[in-house]
Design an enzyme around this catalytic site. Structure first.
Site, short mmCIF file in Angstrom:
data_model
loop_
_atom_site.label_atom_id
_atom_site.label_comp_id
_atom_site.label_asym_id
_atom_site.label_seq_id
_atom_site.Cartn_x
_atom_site.Cartn_y
_atom_site.Cartn_z
N HIS A 8 0.82 -1.21 0.00
CA HIS A 8 0.00 0.00 0.00
C HIS A 8 0.86 1.27 0.00
CE1 HIS A 8 -2.76 2.83 2.39
NE2 HIS A 8 -3.36 2.65 1.23
N ARG A 9 0.84 1.99 -1.10
CA ARG A 9 1.71 3.17 -1.30
C ARG A 9 3.18 2.74 -1.24
NH1 ARG A 9 -1.42 7.27 3.01
NH2 ARG A 9 -3.50 6.43 2.61
N GLU A 35 0.41 -0.91 -4.78
CA GLU A 35 -0.71 0.04 -4.90
C GLU A 35 -0.13 1.43 -4.78
OE1 GLU A 35 -4.06 2.60 -3.24
OE2 GLU A 35 -2.04 2.31 -2.49
N ASP A 37 -1.05 5.93 -5.67
CA ASP A 37 -2.11 6.92 -5.88
C ASP A 37 -1.69 7.92 -6.96
OD1 ASP A 37 -3.73 6.10 -3.49
OD2 ASP A 37 -1.87 6.68 -2.48
N HIS A 50 -0.54 10.73 -2.54
CA HIS A 50 -1.87 10.36 -2.01
C HIS A 50 -2.80 11.56 -1.88
CE1 HIS A 50 -4.88 9.61 1.12
NE2 HIS A 50 -4.92 8.40 0.60
N GLU A 110 -4.41 3.69 -8.24
CA GLU A 110 -5.65 4.31 -7.76
C GLU A 110 -5.76 5.73 -8.30
OE1 GLU A 110 -6.41 4.85 -3.50
OE2 GLU A 110 -8.15 6.05 -4.07
N LYS A 112 -6.91 9.19 -8.02
CA LYS A 112 -7.35 10.00 -6.88
C LYS A 112 -8.24 11.13 -7.36
CE LYS A 112 -6.03 8.38 -2.92
NZ LYS A 112 -7.15 7.80 -2.17
N ASP A 230 0.35 -2.07 4.34
CA ASP A 230 1.56 -1.26 4.56
C ASP A 230 2.75 -2.14 4.93
OD1 ASP A 230 -0.13 0.96 4.35
OD2 ASP A 230 -0.36 1.18 6.52
O1 G3P Z 1 -6.51 1.49 -2.75
C1 G3P Z 1 -6.85 1.21 -1.43
C2 G3P Z 1 -6.59 2.34 -0.51
O2 G3P Z 1 -5.34 2.88 -0.80
C3 G3P Z 1 -7.63 3.41 -0.58
O3 G3P Z 1 -7.50 4.38 0.40
O4 G3P Z 1 -6.83 6.56 1.30
O5 G3P Z 1 -5.20 4.70 1.34
O6 G3P Z 1 -5.80 5.78 -0.81
P1 G3P Z 1 -6.28 5.39 0.56
CA CA Z 2 -4.68 4.48 -2.35
#
Ligand code: G3P
Ligand code: CA
Length: 243
Positions: A8-9, A35, A37, A50, A110, A112, A230
Site C-alpha cells: 500500500h503506497r 498500490e 495513488d 496520495h 488508484e 485519486k 503497509d
Molecule cells: O486502494 C486502497 C486504498 O489505498 C484506498 O484508500 O486513502 O489509502 O488511498 P487510501
Molecule cells: Ca490508495
C-alpha cells in the site's frame, strides 16, 4: 487462487509513501504488487502522491494541481517520514512504469479523483500503461463511480476496481453496474454477504488496508483475491503458512 499481496503506497510502514524507496522495499520484501495513488499536475502529468495537497508528505504548500511537474520535482517527499529519507523526490507515473517494466509486479493504480475531478486523468493513465505494455498486470481503481464507468468505456478488458469505504446495501451488483471487474473494499466491509455475492457475480475482492496479523489471516482464509497492506513483509510471511 492464492491471495495476492499489494504494498500500500509501497512498503509505506518502512519508507516514505509513494516514493521509490517504498517501492524498492516492497519489491525486496517480495510483494506481488504495488498500490499507488495518482493525481494530476497543472501541466497534466500523472504524479504519485496520495493527498490532493502537498503539506502532509512534502515540504511544499497548496494543491498538486496548481504546480507543474518540474516544480513538484524539487520538493522533498522523504523528510516528513525520517531524516534518513531527506532528498527523496516525488515521481511521475511514467517514472514508476519505467522502473516496474522489467519486474514481475502487479500494479494497482488508484485514480485519486474522488475530490478533484481531474480532466483527462483516465485517458492519460491508460495511454501510459499501454505504452509500457503493462495493461495485463494492472488494476485501475477509484472511489469515483463516474471514473470507473469511464475507464470501462475506454477499455473493455482492463481490470477496473470500484473502491469503497462505506457500506452499500448491494455493493457487488452496484460495482458490476458501473462496469467494474473487481471490488476493493475497506477491511471493515468484509463479511460473508459480500464474499458470497462477489463469488456468485465473479467479482474478485481485494481488501485494504490490512496490517494486523489477525486481519491478514482472515483475508487469506477467506481466499480474498488480494490484500493491500503497509506491511507486505508480514503478509508474505503469514501466507507461507498456507502453502
Ligand atoms: O486502494 C486502497 C486504498 O489505498 C484506498 O484508500 O486513502 O489509502 O488511498 P487510501
Ligand atoms: Ca490508495
Amino acid at each position: 487462487m492464492e491471495t495476492k499481496i499489494f504494498a500500500h503506497r509501497g512498503a509505506s510502514k518502512y519508507a516514505p509513501e509513494n516514493t521509490m524507496p517504498a517501492f524498492e522495499l516492497a519489491y525486496e520484501m517480495e510483494a506481488d504488487g504495488i498500490e499507488t495513488d495518482v493525481q494530476l499536475t497543472k501541466d497534466g502529468v500523472p504524479i504519485l502522491i496520495h493527498d490532493e495537497t502537498l503539506e502532509r508528505t512534502t515540504n511544499g504548500v497548496g494543491f498538486v494541481k496548481d504546480y507543474e511537474f518540474h516544480e513538484l520535482q524539487k520538493l522533498d517527499a522523504g523528510a516528513y517520514f525520517s531524516s534518513r529519507y531527506t532528498g527523496t523526490r516525488l515521481i511521475s507515473l511514467e517514472e514508476f512504469l519505467e522502473w516496474v517494466t522489467d519486474k514481475p509486479l502487479y500494479l494497482n493504480l488508484e485514480l485519486k479523483n474522488n475530490k478533484i475531478n481531474y480532466k483527462g486523468l483516465e485517458e492519460k493513465v491508460l495511454q501510459l500503461i499501454r505504452a509500457y505494455k503493462v495493461e495485463h498486470r494492472t488494476i485501475i481503481s477509484s472511489f469515483n463511480s463516474e471514473s470507473v464507468k469511464k475507464m470501462r468505456e475506454l477499455d473493455a478488458n482492463l481490470d477496473v476496481a470500484y473502491l469503497r469505504s462505506k457500506k452499500h446495501e448491494a455493493l457487488t451488483s452496484y460495482a458490476k453496474s458501473l462496469g467494474a471487474s473487481s471490488l476493493h473494499i475497506k477491511h471493515t466491509l468484509l463479511n460473508q454477504q459480500v464474499l458470497y455475492s462477489s463469488e456468485v457475480m465473479n467479482m474478485p475482492i481485494r481488501v485494504y488496508t490490512v496490517n494486523r496479523s489477525a486481519n491478514i489471516l482472515q483475508c487469506l482464509r477467506k481466499k480474498c483475491a488480494g490484500i493491500i497492506t503497509d506491511v507486505p513483509d508480514r503478509a508474505v510471511k503469514l501466507r507461507h503458512r498456507f502453502e
